[in-house]
Design a protein around this motif. Structure first.
Motif, PDB file in Angstrom:
ATOM      1  N   THR A  31     -23.039 -18.672  47.133  1.00 60.00           N
ATOM      2  CA  THR A  31     -22.812 -19.168  48.494  1.00 60.00           C
ATOM      3  C   THR A  31     -23.792 -18.530  49.480  1.00 60.00           C
ATOM      4  O   THR A  31     -24.381 -17.487  49.210  1.00 60.00           O
ATOM      5  CB  THR A  31     -21.378 -18.825  48.953  1.00 60.00           C
ATOM      6  N   ASP A  32     -23.915 -19.199  50.623  1.00 60.50           N
ATOM      7  CA  ASP A  32     -24.678 -18.681  51.759  1.00 60.50           C
ATOM      8  C   ASP A  32     -24.282 -17.253  52.104  1.00 60.50           C
ATOM      9  O   ASP A  32     -25.111 -16.423  52.425  1.00 60.50           O
ATOM     10  CB  ASP A  32     -24.314 -19.519  53.004  1.00 60.50           C
ATOM     11  N   LYS A  33     -22.973 -17.044  52.065  1.00 57.68           N
ATOM     12  CA  LYS A  33     -22.407 -15.782  52.520  1.00 57.68           C
ATOM     13  C   LYS A  33     -22.901 -14.621  51.655  1.00 57.68           C
ATOM     14  O   LYS A  33     -23.295 -13.577  52.157  1.00 57.68           O
ATOM     15  CB  LYS A  33     -20.872 -15.880  52.442  1.00 57.68           C
ATOM     16  N   MET A  34     -22.912 -14.840  50.344  1.00 53.01           N
ATOM     17  CA  MET A  34     -23.378 -13.805  49.425  1.00 53.01           C
ATOM     18  C   MET A  34     -24.824 -13.445  49.709  1.00 53.01           C
ATOM     19  O   MET A  34     -25.230 -12.295  49.645  1.00 53.01           O
ATOM     20  CB  MET A  34     -23.297 -14.323  47.985  1.00 53.01           C
ATOM     21  N   GLN A  35     -25.586 -14.483  50.032  1.00 61.89           N
ATOM     22  CA  GLN A  35     -27.012 -14.302  50.246  1.00 61.89           C
ATOM     23  C   GLN A  35     -27.312 -13.442  51.476  1.00 61.89           C
ATOM     24  O   GLN A  35     -28.319 -12.770  51.542  1.00 61.89           O
ATOM     25  CB  GLN A  35     -27.620 -15.675  50.416  1.00 61.89           C
ATOM     26  N   GLY A  36     -26.406 -13.486  52.460  1.00 60.50           N
ATOM     27  CA  GLY A  36     -26.627 -12.733  53.688  1.00 60.50           C
ATOM     28  C   GLY A  36     -26.251 -11.269  53.574  1.00 60.50           C
ATOM     29  O   GLY A  36     -26.529 -10.479  54.463  1.00 60.50           O
ATOM     30  N   ARG A  37     -25.626 -10.887  52.479  1.00 60.05           N
ATOM     31  CA  ARG A  37     -25.127  -9.514  52.357  1.00 60.05           C
ATOM     32  C   ARG A  37     -26.177  -8.591  51.742  1.00 60.05           C
ATOM     33  O   ARG A  37     -27.229  -9.015  51.303  1.00 60.05           O
ATOM     34  CB  ARG A  37     -23.873  -9.517  51.480  1.00 60.05           C
ATOM     35  N   SER A  38     -25.822  -7.303  51.712  1.00 63.11           N
ATOM     36  CA  SER A  38     -26.671  -6.331  51.016  1.00 63.11           C
ATOM     37  C   SER A  38     -26.590  -6.599  49.513  1.00 63.11           C
ATOM     38  O   SER A  38     -25.575  -7.100  49.026  1.00 63.11           O
ATOM     39  CB  SER A  38     -26.197  -4.911  51.298  1.00 63.11           C
ATOM     40  N   VAL A  39     -27.634  -6.211  48.799  1.00 64.94           N
ATOM     41  CA  VAL A  39     -27.739  -6.496  47.367  1.00 64.94           C
ATOM     42  C   VAL A  39     -26.506  -5.985  46.604  1.00 64.94           C
ATOM     43  O   VAL A  39     -26.248  -4.778  46.580  1.00 64.94           O
ATOM     44  CB  VAL A  39     -29.012  -5.845  46.769  1.00 64.94           C
ATOM     45  N   ASN A  40     -25.771  -6.910  46.046  1.00 65.83           N
ATOM     46  CA  ASN A  40     -24.600  -6.622  45.194  1.00 65.83           C
ATOM     47  C   ASN A  40     -23.455  -5.877  45.892  1.00 65.83           C
ATOM     48  O   ASN A  40     -22.446  -5.574  45.249  1.00 65.83           O
ATOM     49  CB  ASN A  40     -25.008  -5.823  43.935  1.00 65.83           C
TER      50      ASN A  40
END
Lengths: 248, 219
Positions: A137-146
């Motif tokens: 998702t978009d949301k995962m992509q906006g976060r810090s790695v893992n």
């Protein structure tokens, strides 16, 4: 098919203990090789050594990737040559965004290949396209790695990175561990769609289940630091039935 | 030096102040907060060692005090940050985030005094000190001192000093990012987090860029 990676008489140790004791394996383009074996046989050591993890010491042998001496390269150069590891335990990197991380990685690889860096919009387009492959998702992509990712999200994120970097040789280290059946299917389909005639996969797994989805051309049994048996996909089914007792 | 000899600044009832002090070598400040006032202080030392003594007194209820400090030390520099957070009224909040990154033979010291007076109920105070040592000869000392005399309060503190996460460095290398670049990205991420709450986005941008350029020189 042509030879992609050739491993000759590989010996390696960790913390002074010898784990790999003369491993030989040749993998050709377009092939999927499964590495199975009991715990402690050296499966994860093999992935660590091929990617240059500094905690492991190579004490003998050779590894050639498309005719280049892999063991002489630092880890980042192996990656830029197209070696990719889907980590068994992907590392959390607080404060480094997925976008920044992936853009740096992709552009390092492109620079190594003599290609121009991607512009911001080209890069975002590529990310959008590739993340569909594993339903990130978009949301995962906006976060810090893992950071704060569930087990399944972390494994999907590994396959997403694989898709972004288009490696020629990918190692999947226990990618099935901790995955429920839906996540396993998404991850496997992602891998299958990345298979081409020019790349190859080494699938390290303890269980046969993953190989129902990612069907191997060869199955090898790794026991006590060596490949002790090689067969086709039916070997995995035999192992499932009889276990590893005869190799321990 | 006692706080009485410092520069004293008063925040009137309901007043808000955000103050950014960049690369000052000596910071001796005393803040007095009246009811409902908000203080947010940033201390950013990227190229100059600092000796800082910061005293904040919440005299009225419902005050908020925040201190964000980052200090990058190199060579044989020595930096010291002391905070004296004094909750003398009810319903106050305080947040402190102090980070040191030390290379070479640099020394760092953090002293964090946190006082919650007897009748200062419902105070919520946190103090966090995180430090990164980039060389085995760098040296960090941390002394949190909590004095809590009220019973209905929340007070949290945490201190940790460590090295760069080598597993994270390897993970980044495995994706093709060079060893030194990976280290710099991790150090920058560690530092930038301190500036997250800055309201002035232009100044924030400038400082983030300053972090990037100073990190370029880190070995």
């Amino acid at each position: 098919m042509s030879e992609l990676i050739v491993i000759k008489d590989l010996h390696a140790s960790v913390a002074g203990k010898e784990i790999l004791k003369g491993l030989n394996l040749t993998i050709g383009t377009g092939e999927v090789h499964a590495i199975m074996g009991p715990n402690g046989a050296g499966k994860s050591t093999l992935s660590a050594v091929l990617t240059g993890n500094p905690q492991y010491e190579v004490t003998g042998g050779e590894v050639w990737l498309r005719g280049k001496n892999l063991l002489a390269m630092p880890p980042e150069q192996r990656a830029r040559e197209g070696v990719f590891l889907s980590f068994q335990y992907p590392v959390e990197i607080p404060g480094v965004s997925m976008v920044n991380f992936m853009r740096t990685a992709v552009n390092e690889r492109r620079q190594y290949q003599g290609l121009p860096a991607l512009s911001a919009s080209e890069f975002l387009r590529l990310m959008r396209e590739k993340r569909k492959l594993v339903q990130i998702t978009d949301k995962m992509q906006g976060r810090s790695v893992n950071e704060g990712f569930s087990g399944g999200e972390k494994k999907k994120n590994e396959i997403f990175q694989m898709a972004m970097l288009e490696p020629c040789f990918s190692i999947l280290d226990e990618t099935d561990s901790g995955l429920d059946i839906d996540a396993l299917r998404i991850v496997s389909e992602g891998v299958n769609r990345l298979r081409t005639a020019d790349n190859a996969f080494m699938v390290i797994t303890h269980y046969q289940r993953l190989l129902d989805y990612i069907v191997p051309d060869y199955v090898h049994v790794l026991a006590d630091g060596r490949i002790v048996k090689t067969g086709d996909k039916t070997l995995a089914l035999e192992l499932e039935e009889h276990g590893y007792a005869e190799f321990e | 030096m006692s706080w009485r000899s410092m520069d004293t600044q008063s925040l009137n009832k309901g007043e808000s102040l955000e103050l950014v002090l960049t690369n000052e070598s000596a910071v001796h400040r005393h803040f007095v907060q009246q009811e409902g006032s908000r203080l947010r202080l940033f201390l950013v030392n990227l190229s100059t060692p600092v000796d800082a003594d910061i005293t904040i007194e919440q005299l009225g209820p419902h005050c908020v005090s925040e201190v964000y400090a980052l200090c990058l030390g190199r060579g044989d520099e020595s930096s010291r940050i002391a905070t004296h957070m004094r909750h003398l009224a009810t319903d106050g909040e305080s947040r402190q985030l102090i980070k040191f990154v030390l290379q070479d033979k640099a020394k760092g010291e953090f002293l964090g005094e946190l006082l919650i007076a007897k009748d200062s109920q419902r105070v919520d105070a946190t103090q966090t000190n995180r430090n990164l040592l980039l060389s085995p000869t760098a040296d960090m000392r941390t002394r949190p001192q909590l004095e809590i005399y009220a019973d209905d309060v929340k007070a949290g503190h945490g201190a940790s000093t460590g090295q760069l996460d080598e597993q994270a460095v390897f993970y980044m290398q495995q994706r093709g990012i060079g060893y030194n670049d990976a280290r710099r990205m991790l150090i920058a991420a560690f530092l930038k987090d301190v500036l997250a709450e800055m309201t002035d986005s232009r100044q924030q941008e400038q400082l983030l860029n300053a972090i990037d350029s100073v990190i370029e020189q880190v070995q």
